[in-house]
Design an enzyme around this catalytic site. Sequence first.
Site, PDB file in Angstrom:
ATOM      1  N   LEU A 160      72.420  55.577  61.426  1.00  0.00           N
ATOM      2  CA  LEU A 160      71.986  56.466  60.343  1.00  0.00           C
ATOM      3  C   LEU A 160      72.745  55.981  59.116  1.00  0.00           C
ATOM      4  O   LEU A 160      73.893  55.544  59.227  1.00  0.00           O
ATOM      5  CB  LEU A 160      72.361  57.914  60.650  1.00  0.00           C
ATOM      6  CG  LEU A 160      71.601  58.598  61.793  1.00  0.00           C
ATOM      7  CD1 LEU A 160      72.143  60.007  62.013  1.00  0.00           C
ATOM      8  CD2 LEU A 160      70.102  58.651  61.519  1.00  0.00           C
ATOM      9  N   ASP A 161      72.140  56.073  57.947  1.00  0.00           N
ATOM     10  CA  ASP A 161      72.821  55.662  56.723  1.00  0.00           C
ATOM     11  C   ASP A 161      74.081  56.498  56.524  1.00  0.00           C
ATOM     12  O   ASP A 161      74.190  57.611  57.045  1.00  0.00           O
ATOM     13  CB  ASP A 161      71.909  55.875  55.498  1.00  0.00           C
ATOM     14  CG  ASP A 161      70.684  54.980  55.553  1.00  0.00           C
ATOM     15  OD1 ASP A 161      70.725  53.952  56.257  1.00  0.00           O
ATOM     16  OD2 ASP A 161      69.689  55.322  54.877  1.00  0.00           O
ATOM     17  N   LYS A 162      74.970  55.973  55.697  1.00  0.00           N
ATOM     18  CA  LYS A 162      76.247  56.663  55.452  1.00  0.00           C
ATOM     19  C   LYS A 162      76.027  58.102  54.952  1.00  0.00           C
ATOM     20  O   LYS A 162      76.744  59.023  55.316  1.00  0.00           O
ATOM     21  CB  LYS A 162      77.048  55.853  54.421  1.00  0.00           C
ATOM     22  CG  LYS A 162      78.445  56.331  54.224  1.00  0.00           C
ATOM     23  CD  LYS A 162      79.190  55.394  53.290  1.00  0.00           C
ATOM     24  CE  LYS A 162      80.470  56.034  52.820  1.00  0.00           C
ATOM     25  NZ  LYS A 162      81.117  55.289  51.757  1.00  0.00           N
TER      26      LYS A 162
ATOM     27  N   LYS B 158      63.745  56.405  53.306  1.00  0.00           N
ATOM     28  CA  LYS B 158      64.000  56.298  51.858  1.00  0.00           C
ATOM     29  C   LYS B 158      63.013  55.319  51.226  1.00  0.00           C
ATOM     30  O   LYS B 158      62.488  55.560  50.133  1.00  0.00           O
ATOM     31  CB  LYS B 158      65.434  55.839  51.615  1.00  0.00           C
ATOM     32  CG  LYS B 158      66.456  56.894  52.011  1.00  0.00           C
ATOM     33  CD  LYS B 158      67.868  56.389  51.862  1.00  0.00           C
ATOM     34  CE  LYS B 158      68.853  57.421  52.386  1.00  0.00           C
ATOM     35  NZ  LYS B 158      70.172  56.859  52.620  1.00  0.00           N
TER      36      LYS B 158
END
Length: 234
Positions: free
Chosen positions: A101-103, A192
């Site tokens: 998962l992205d930061k 995104k």
Amino acid sequence: MRIDKYLANMNVGSRKEVHLLIKKGIVAVNGVTVKTPKQQVKESDQVTVNGDAVDYQKYHYFLLNKPKGVLSATEDRSQPTVISLLAPQDRYQGIVPVGRLDKDTTGLLLLTNDGQLNHELLAPNKHVDKIYRAKIAGVADDETVKTFAAGMTLGDGTKLQPAELTILAQDVDHDTSEIEIKIREGKYHQIKRMFGAVGMKVVELERISMGQLTLPEDLKRGEYLELQLDDIMK
Ligand code: URA
């Protein structure tokens, strides 16, 4: 395997610490005190340390509610990783996050040292659905739903499989929406980039489910719980 390996694998301590426990005479196999770290044991043997059973469990599975600001990696020089959120006794050898998962993304992230399961959950042909909830800058509408359902092509030519978009709320005055989206792939920054491709921006992103797993409502960000294999795959 050797008793010292067995105990180290079960995170009772390092090999050195385990040798000390054996020296102290507090390790027993099937009720008989162990005299040497070389003693062979089977996974089915009854191993105790100070009278407490140490059962052999090769693989471990943790469901983490990932907070923001933490990397989906095993180690990093300067930033906290999801592994650093595990209690020291849960940092088993080989534990890795299943995918990333992205930061700044929160929510359900599985951590395991079971390489086979990791592969099965990530393999593109296995079709494990992931559901995310997001706050969007922009008003997602039926057109957006259709575009995502048709399988879109991103700016760099990446062709995506159809994705199921559900609009939970639209606020035309503030130009925002809340949505749920179900995808099967896990391409880099996929959600995104999907919203970017239709002129919108993801402001908040949380994964709420993966395969048969759902993020428990009472699991706070940064907290995790241990699962069994059949909680994940039946
Ligand atoms: N899609 C994204 O853009 N980010 C994530 O962290 C997961 C899916």
